[in-house]
Design a protein around this motif. Structure first.
Motif, PDB file in Angstrom:
ATOM      1  N   ARG A 129      99.290 100.661  80.397  1.00  0.00           N
ATOM      2  CA  ARG A 129      98.165 100.779  80.556  1.00  0.00           C
ATOM      3  C   ARG A 129      97.407 100.411  79.060  1.00  0.00           C
ATOM      4  O   ARG A 129      96.709 100.168  78.655  1.00  0.00           O
ATOM      5  N   THR A 130      97.880 100.956  78.434  1.00  0.00           N
ATOM      6  CA  THR A 130      97.716 101.661  76.728  1.00  0.00           C
ATOM      7  C   THR A 130      98.167 100.312  75.667  1.00  0.00           C
ATOM      8  O   THR A 130      98.188  99.471  75.637  1.00  0.00           O
ATOM      9  N   PHE A 131      99.719 100.241  75.295  1.00  0.00           N
ATOM     10  CA  PHE A 131     100.442  99.928  74.630  1.00  0.00           C
ATOM     11  C   PHE A 131     100.162  98.347  74.237  1.00  0.00           C
ATOM     12  O   PHE A 131      99.748  97.376  73.797  1.00  0.00           O
ATOM     13  N   LEU A 132     100.588  97.804  75.838  1.00  0.00           N
ATOM     14  CA  LEU A 132     100.456  96.462  76.160  1.00  0.00           C
ATOM     15  C   LEU A 132      99.788  95.574  76.544  1.00  0.00           C
ATOM     16  O   LEU A 132      99.626  94.283  75.652  1.00  0.00           O
ATOM     17  N   THR A 133      98.706  96.012  76.886  1.00  0.00           N
ATOM     18  CA  THR A 133      97.573  95.755  77.418  1.00  0.00           C
ATOM     19  C   THR A 133      96.626  95.634  75.497  1.00  0.00           C
ATOM     20  O   THR A 133      96.414  94.491  75.806  1.00  0.00           O
ATOM     21  N   GLU A 134      96.736  96.451  75.420  1.00  0.00           N
ATOM     22  CA  GLU A 134      96.204  96.227  74.101  1.00  0.00           C
ATOM     23  C   GLU A 134      96.642  94.822  73.153  1.00  0.00           C
ATOM     24  O   GLU A 134      95.743  94.318  72.757  1.00  0.00           O
ATOM     25  N   HIS A 135      97.612  95.035  72.893  1.00  0.00           N
ATOM     26  CA  HIS A 135      98.676  93.755  72.187  1.00  0.00           C
ATOM     27  C   HIS A 135      98.123  92.547  72.953  1.00  0.00           C
ATOM     28  O   HIS A 135      98.307  91.422  72.113  1.00  0.00           O
ATOM     29  N   LEU A 136      98.616  92.519  74.341  1.00  0.00           N
ATOM     30  CA  LEU A 136      98.290  90.920  74.531  1.00  0.00           C
ATOM     31  C   LEU A 136      96.641  90.539  74.720  1.00  0.00           C
ATOM     32  O   LEU A 136      96.664  89.670  75.155  1.00  0.00           O
ATOM     33  N   LEU A 137      96.018  91.590  75.313  1.00  0.00           N
ATOM     34  CA  LEU A 137      94.494  91.285  74.400  1.00  0.00           C
ATOM     35  C   LEU A 137      94.189  89.802  73.301  1.00  0.00           C
ATOM     36  O   LEU A 137      93.422  89.495  72.810  1.00  0.00           O
ATOM     37  N   GLN A 138      94.976  90.383  72.250  1.00  0.00           N
ATOM     38  CA  GLN A 138      95.378  89.588  70.742  1.00  0.00           C
ATOM     39  C   GLN A 138      95.584  87.596  71.617  1.00  0.00           C
ATOM     40  O   GLN A 138      96.362  87.918  72.313  1.00  0.00           O
ATOM     41  N   SER A 139      94.916  87.053  71.150  1.00  0.00           N
ATOM     42  CA  SER A 139      95.371  85.659  71.627  1.00  0.00           C
ATOM     43  C   SER A 139      96.754  85.081  71.276  1.00  0.00           C
ATOM     44  O   SER A 139      97.447  83.870  72.224  1.00  0.00           O
ATOM     45  N   SER A 140      97.249  85.611  70.056  1.00  0.00           N
ATOM     46  CA  SER A 140      98.350  84.709  69.505  1.00  0.00           C
ATOM     47  C   SER A 140      99.158  86.199  69.920  1.00  0.00           C
ATOM     48  O   SER A 140     100.707  86.027  69.789  1.00  0.00           O
ATOM     49  N   CYS A 141      99.133  86.827  70.519  1.00  0.00           N
ATOM     50  CA  CYS A 141     100.565  87.672  71.426  1.00  0.00           C
ATOM     51  C   CYS A 141     101.417  87.407  72.557  1.00  0.00           C
ATOM     52  O   CYS A 141     100.442  86.486  73.256  1.00  0.00           O
ATOM     53  N   ASN A 172     105.323  88.901  70.750  1.00  0.00           N
ATOM     54  CA  ASN A 172     105.468  88.092  68.672  1.00  0.00           C
ATOM     55  C   ASN A 172     103.822  88.224  68.574  1.00  0.00           C
ATOM     56  O   ASN A 172     103.273  87.946  69.699  1.00  0.00           O
ATOM     57  N   ILE A 173     103.727  89.342  67.618  1.00  0.00           N
ATOM     58  CA  ILE A 173     102.524  89.356  67.174  1.00  0.00           C
ATOM     59  C   ILE A 173     102.455  88.914  65.815  1.00  0.00           C
ATOM     60  O   ILE A 173     102.678  88.811  65.052  1.00  0.00           O
ATOM     61  N   PRO A 174     100.649  88.882  65.377  1.00  0.00           N
ATOM     62  CA  PRO A 174     100.444  88.511  64.122  1.00  0.00           C
ATOM     63  C   PRO A 174     100.001  90.354  63.028  1.00  0.00           C
ATOM     64  O   PRO A 174     100.887  91.036  64.049  1.00  0.00           O
ATOM     65  N   SER A 175     100.815  89.801  62.718  1.00  0.00           N
ATOM     66  CA  SER A 175     101.387  90.785  61.519  1.00  0.00           C
ATOM     67  C   SER A 175     101.319  90.309  59.834  1.00  0.00           C
ATOM     68  O   SER A 175     101.115  89.458  59.711  1.00  0.00           O
ATOM     69  N   ASN A 176     100.562  91.188  58.686  1.00  0.00           N
ATOM     70  CA  ASN A 176     100.392  91.076  57.326  1.00  0.00           C
ATOM     71  C   ASN A 176     101.251  90.857  56.549  1.00  0.00           C
ATOM     72  O   ASN A 176     102.512  91.271  57.708  1.00  0.00           O
ATOM     73  N   GLN A 180     103.118  85.382  62.114  1.00  0.00           N
ATOM     74  CA  GLN A 180     104.297  86.043  63.673  1.00  0.00           C
ATOM     75  C   GLN A 180     104.976  86.962  63.275  1.00  0.00           C
ATOM     76  O   GLN A 180     105.793  86.466  62.734  1.00  0.00           O
ATOM     77  N   HIS A 181     105.139  87.587  64.020  1.00  0.00           N
ATOM     78  CA  HIS A 181     106.587  89.260  63.718  1.00  0.00           C
ATOM     79  C   HIS A 181     106.633  89.280  64.905  1.00  0.00           C
ATOM     80  O   HIS A 181     105.939  90.031  65.633  1.00  0.00           O
ATOM     81  N   TRP A 182     108.636  89.397  64.973  1.00  0.00           N
ATOM     82  CA  TRP A 182     109.155  89.852  66.630  1.00  0.00           C
ATOM     83  C   TRP A 182     108.806  91.291  66.560  1.00  0.00           C
ATOM     84  O   TRP A 182     109.841  91.713  65.669  1.00  0.00           O
ATOM     85  N   VAL A 183     108.761  92.150  67.633  1.00  0.00           N
ATOM     86  CA  VAL A 183     108.385  93.374  67.490  1.00  0.00           C
ATOM     87  C   VAL A 183     109.578  94.101  69.016  1.00  0.00           C
ATOM     88  O   VAL A 183     109.233  93.220  70.064  1.00  0.00           O
ATOM     89  N   ALA A 184     110.865  95.014  69.103  1.00  0.00           N
ATOM     90  CA  ALA A 184     111.324  95.346  70.114  1.00  0.00           C
ATOM     91  C   ALA A 184     110.440  96.561  70.585  1.00  0.00           C
ATOM     92  O   ALA A 184     109.690  97.503  69.827  1.00  0.00           O
TER      93      ALA A 184
END
Length: 184
Positions: A152-164, A102-106, A119-123
Motif C-alpha cells: 500500500r505504501t512503499f511499492l505503490t509510491e515508487h510505481l507512481l514514478q513513470s521511470s520506475c 529500477n528507480i531514478p536516483s541522484n 537509473q539505480h537498482w534497489v533490492a
C-alpha cells in the motif's frame, strides 16, 4: 520503521556503478556477485562485441537488466517484470523471494550531489516477516514493515514514478507455473 530483525541483515553499500551486483547480493543475503562475475556474464551475453552493450563503457558497472536476469538464473531464480497496470493486491507475496526495482536516483560524487538523475537498482526483501529496503545507497537497511506497508505504501509510491520498474525475484518453478500471481 525501526524494528530490527532477529538475525543480522546482509547489506552491501554502493561502490562504483555496481548497484546491480549489490541488489543481487542483498536479495540473496550473501556475496555472490562481484565485478568479475558480472563482467563475465556480460561477455557471455555478447561474446563477439568489442564494446559490450550490457555495461558501462568505462568498465565501472552500470549493468543492464539482461545481466541481472542472467545472474539470477545461475542461482536457480528468475525475474518477472511487474506490469504496473495490475493491482499489487494480486501479488502472491509468499511465492516472491524479493523485489528489485529500477528507480531514478541522484548522482553523487562523494559528498557532492550533482544535478543529474540516473537509473539505480534497489533490492527489497523480507526477513523474519518484515520487509526491508536494502538500497546500496543507504547506510543501513531500512525497515518498511509488513505486507500492507510494502504494497500500500512503499511499492505503490515508487510505481507512481513513470521511470520506475519492478521485478519480482522468484524461483524458476514459481515463474513457470505463474503462482506469483493470485487468481483473484
Amino acid at each position: 520503521m525501526t524494528e530490527q530483525p532477529a538475525r543480522p541483515l546482509y547489506h552491501e553499500r554502493q561502490r562504483l556503478e555496481l548497484c546491480a551486483a549489490h541488489a543481487l547480493n542483498n536479495i540473496l543475503q550473501r556475496h555472490a556477485f562481484g565485478k568479475e562475475e558480472m563482467d563475465s556474464l556480460c561477455r557471455r551475453l555478447s561474446p563477439d562485441t568489442f564494446v559490450n552493450p550490457h555495461r558501462s563503457l568505462l568498465g565501472t558497472g552500470n549493468y543492464d537488466v539482461n545481466v541481472l536476469m542472467a545472474a539470477l538464473l545461475t542461482e536457480g531464480l528468475t525475474a518477472v517484470w511487474w506490469d504496473k497496470r495490475r493491482s499489487l493486491e494480486r501479488l502472491a507475496l509468499s511465492r516472491v523471494e524479493g523485489f528489485i526495482m529500477n528507480i531514478p536516483s541522484n548522482v553523487n560524487l562523494g559528498p557532492l550531489s550533482l544535478p543529474l538523475r540516473r537509473q539505480h537498482w534497489v533490492a527489497i526483501r523480507a526477513v523474519d516477516g518484515i520487509y526491508y529496503n536494502l538500497d546500496s545507497k543507504l547506510k543501513a537497511p531500512k525497515g518498511i514493515g509488513g505486507e500492507a506497508e510494502l504494497c500500500r505504501t512503499f511499492l505503490t509510491e515508487h510505481l507512481l514514478q513513470s521511470s520506475c520498474q519492478l521485478l519480482l525475484v522468484v524461483q524458476r518453478d514459481v515463474e513457470a507455473d505463474g503462482s506469483w500471481l493470485t487468481s483473484a
